[in-house]
Design an enzyme around this catalytic site. Sequence first.
Site, mmCIF file in Angstrom:
data_model
loop_
_atom_site.group_PDB
_atom_site.id
_atom_site.type_symbol
_atom_site.label_atom_id
_atom_site.label_comp_id
_atom_site.label_asym_id
_atom_site.label_seq_id
_atom_site.Cartn_x
_atom_site.Cartn_y
_atom_site.Cartn_z
ATOM 1 N N HIS A 122 0.872 -1.183 0.000
ATOM 2 C CA HIS A 122 0.000 0.000 0.000
ATOM 3 C C HIS A 122 0.912 1.238 0.000
ATOM 4 O O HIS A 122 1.037 1.932 1.010
ATOM 5 C CB HIS A 122 -0.946 -0.022 1.202
ATOM 6 C CG HIS A 122 -2.141 0.885 1.052
ATOM 7 N ND1 HIS A 122 -3.439 0.451 1.142
ATOM 8 C CD2 HIS A 122 -2.235 2.205 0.816
ATOM 9 C CE1 HIS A 122 -4.276 1.467 0.979
ATOM 10 N NE2 HIS A 122 -3.561 2.558 0.788
ATOM 11 N N GLU A 166 -4.041 0.594 -5.527
ATOM 12 C CA GLU A 166 -4.130 1.726 -6.456
ATOM 13 C C GLU A 166 -2.810 2.097 -7.142
ATOM 14 O O GLU A 166 -2.272 3.192 -6.921
ATOM 15 C CB GLU A 166 -4.652 2.966 -5.719
ATOM 16 C CG GLU A 166 -6.059 2.809 -5.213
ATOM 17 C CD GLU A 166 -6.662 4.122 -4.714
ATOM 18 O OE1 GLU A 166 -6.040 5.187 -4.897
ATOM 19 O OE2 GLU A 166 -7.764 4.072 -4.143
HETATM 20 C C1 GAL Z 1 -7.075 6.022 -1.286
HETATM 21 C C2 GAL Z 1 -5.903 5.347 -0.614
HETATM 22 C C3 GAL Z 1 -5.999 5.362 0.890
HETATM 23 C C4 GAL Z 1 -6.578 6.641 1.458
HETATM 24 C C5 GAL Z 1 -7.775 7.123 0.666
HETATM 25 C C6 GAL Z 1 -8.333 8.475 1.101
HETATM 26 O O1 GAL Z 1 -6.743 6.359 -2.577
HETATM 27 O O2 GAL Z 1 -5.785 4.014 -1.028
HETATM 28 O O3 GAL Z 1 -4.741 5.042 1.399
HETATM 29 O O4 GAL Z 1 -5.619 7.578 1.647
HETATM 30 O O5 GAL Z 1 -7.472 7.197 -0.695
HETATM 31 O O6 GAL Z 1 -7.674 9.513 0.484
#
Ligand code: GAL
Length: 410
Positions: A122, A166
Amino acid sequence: MKLQSPKNLAPLESRLTFPAGFFWGAATSAHQVEGGNHNDWSEWEKVTRHEESGRACDHYNRFREDFDIAKSLGHNAHRFSIEWSRIEPEEGKFNEKEIAHYQEVIDALRERGIEPFVTLWHWTLPVWVAKQGGWENKKTIDDFTRYVDKIVRSLKSVTYWMPLNEPGTFVGLGYIQGSRPPQVKNLTRANRAFKNLMAAHRQAYDIIHKVNDGALVGTANYAVHMTPYKNLPWNWLLIKILDYVRNWRFFATLNNKFDFIGIQYYHTDVINLKLGKGRWGPIELKNPNDWVSDIGWWIYPEGIYHLLKRAARYGKPIFITENGVADAGDIYRERFIKEMLRWIYQATSEGVDVRGYFYWSLLDNFEWDSGFTQRFGLVEINYKTMERKIRKSALEYAKIAKENAVETDP
Ligand code: GAL
């Protein structure tokens, strides 16, 4: 709370019951909640004088207490990530104590009847990996695969694995926008990193299946819904291109090496082509911004329905692996969750195979370059005392999880 019945659709029943066995939970990631991590991000925080993740939520030590809360809230699944830099702080030297820690995390979840969904990367890298060029270096693909092999052999009881969180967002922010590590603005380098990430996912998929036949390997992919500002052909064309690049290119490069799809939905963008300067050159956002989170994202629950309908083409089970709102006052969270679920329900009632929902996040946490300012949690954290306080909206979500249903008109 009365939910809106969508246009052109049958009126809502008063109780929307989800498919049997549906997973209800929340998600976190190691660097954002654990505390005490030393990786490329913690180095970056120091060098750039950003707020430091430091102790974060001290979840590394308090995971049992946090999982007691999740259990009391009726969660039957939980998504978290394993921190590569803990497992392999130096190249080729695995830290068995840290592997044992994650085994304890998994056992703690299972003891509470909570199914673990595990992300293997992550966004943070061991410092030695960052030094060799991170995801730009082809060698990182094999290093990652070796780490995955070690973890999957050690944590055999896990069924649901997501190699990467992501990758698109990571490349977009780290290599194109240049706002996050490694702070590069270069399309060639961005492409190289993206290709290597995809190769890493494919290799991880093979290794996980080799080690554990019963495992299911999926994605955790950001998806943004887009609509045109005006019904003009060039806006539609632009959206077609952006939709592919931002949402689905990822899947095209995986050679069918995924057993389930994880969708992470936060916002919708209303796109307008403007020959002048917009947020991304000729692309201008024209969001009505009638409902906006603390972080400034336009909230449009219907967007998730369209994304689910598109994702259904791949014919795989789908999980919402992240969906959440930054809302320090807990003003919108209940409505946010219920309206999102209303649209997810709509997709399931049209045959889309959605099997679970993970709210982002269980806890307030370290929101990357925004530090601790943004509060996404079902549970509020007092960062001075580390005290946990369950938000009202979390109790509403708990009712849904326990009943496997959303009441639309109580
Ligand atoms: C996502 C990410 C998370 C968190 C979330 C809110 O893109 O995977 O780690 O930060 O956004 O911004």
